[in-house]
Design an enzyme around this catalytic site. Structure first.
Site, short mmCIF file in Angstrom:
data_model
loop_
_atom_site.label_atom_id
_atom_site.label_comp_id
_atom_site.label_asym_id
_atom_site.label_seq_id
_atom_site.Cartn_x
_atom_site.Cartn_y
_atom_site.Cartn_z
N ASP A 149 14.87 42.82 30.41
CA ASP A 149 15.53 43.13 31.67
C ASP A 149 16.28 44.45 31.57
O ASP A 149 16.50 44.99 30.48
CB ASP A 149 16.53 42.03 32.04
CG ASP A 149 15.86 40.69 32.31
OD1 ASP A 149 14.66 40.70 32.64
OD2 ASP A 149 16.54 39.66 32.19
N TYR A 188 15.89 36.14 19.98
CA TYR A 188 16.91 36.93 20.67
C TYR A 188 18.29 36.58 20.16
O TYR A 188 18.54 35.45 19.70
CB TYR A 188 16.89 36.64 22.18
CG TYR A 188 15.78 37.31 22.96
CD1 TYR A 188 16.03 38.49 23.68
CD2 TYR A 188 14.50 36.79 23.00
CE1 TYR A 188 15.03 39.11 24.42
CE2 TYR A 188 13.49 37.40 23.73
CZ TYR A 188 13.77 38.55 24.44
OH TYR A 188 12.78 39.16 25.17
#
Length: 269
Positions: free
Chosen positions: A51, A108
């Site tokens: 993103d 992540y």
């Protein structure tokens, strides 16, 4: 012949990895730099998407070439790329492996600081929160590997080919002072903004605004949250990408990004 490029980038100046009609993406920057070097249009394929403002301490893309370059591509590309994008390795692959579809696991890290710090503002998410119920957050996080359908925690489920994700590991850590948090997760794939949505739900649990049972009902498909608010983007890092045929350690260090903290400074909740 196909090359894999091992890279990292700080995402603060970009609208994510992929090209966008409404802002600059990391992919566009790299393709334009490669185009200048090779003097022709270049198309690359990344290992996934990130993103806007999200970082990657490990990322791969592939590029096809007709023949080997007669110069040091690693050195030349790093010289023309901006300081917030770095190339670590360029690897000639056998056959035509795919940087995106062949990735078997992506991990992540999400960083939170609970006090205002100008030196962390673009590399960690600031939440002025005190006395979070870390035990409840830990209990909720332990549920993730037990469920596979994340439809109820997806903003656009109708736009997804599938909402099935296999989470293999997830945990919360805290630093020695207890005022910084780190969320880690590994899975085969993720839905759009999935990790930031999960962090947002876990923070609600920590604040006592959502029960663990209610959160589990979302995972089980029994109930759907009325509103999904993703956590801030700047705390999120794609930190490890693994292939069946390629498993490189990340070259970028979180210690350098987070004021000389290393993994030993983080303790599991």
């Amino acid at each position: 012949m196909r090359y894999f490029f091992h890279i990292a980038y700080k995402g603060g100046n970009y609208k994510g990895w992929q090209r966008h009609p409404y802002g600059l993406g990391v992919q566009q920057v790299i393709e334009e730099c490669l185009g200048k070097i090779l003097r022709k249009p270049v198309a690359i394929v990344g290992c996934g998407r990130t993103d806007a403002q999200v970082h990657a301490t490990q990322f791969f893309f592939h590029l096809d070439a007709d023949k080997p370059w007669e110069f040091d591509m690693l050195d030349r590309l790093n010289k023309v790329l901006p300081p917030d994008i770095a190339v670590f390795d360029i690897i000639l692959m056998e056959g035509l492996p795919h940087a995106r579809f062949d990735a078997s696991q992506r991990s992540y890290d999400y960083f939170i600081h609970t006090y205002k710090d100008p030196f962390l503002s673009d590399v960690s998410s600031f939440y002025l929160l005190r006395n979070l119920n870390l035990d409840a957050m830990k209990e909720a996080t332990a549920l993730l590997p037990r469920y596979t359908n994340y439809r109820n925690l997806c903003l656009t489920p109708a736009e997804q080919d599938s909402t099935i994700c296999h989470v293999t590991a997830a945990q919360w850590l805290t630093d020695r002072n207890g005022d910084r948090l780190r969320f880690q997760i590994s899975a085969n794939r993720y839905l759009s903004r999935m990790i930031r949505i999960l962090v947002g739900q876990f923070l609600r649990i920590g604040m006592g605004k959502l029960s663990v049972d209610a959160f589990e009902s979302y995972l089980a498909g029994e109930n759907k949250p009325k509103h999904l608010a993703p956590a801030y983007p700047q705390g999120l890092y794609l930190s490890k990408v693994t292939y069946p045929y390629l498993d490189l350690p990340p070259r970028s260090s979180f210690a350098a990004i987070h004021q000389n903290q290393n993994d030993a400074d983080w303790k599991a909740v």
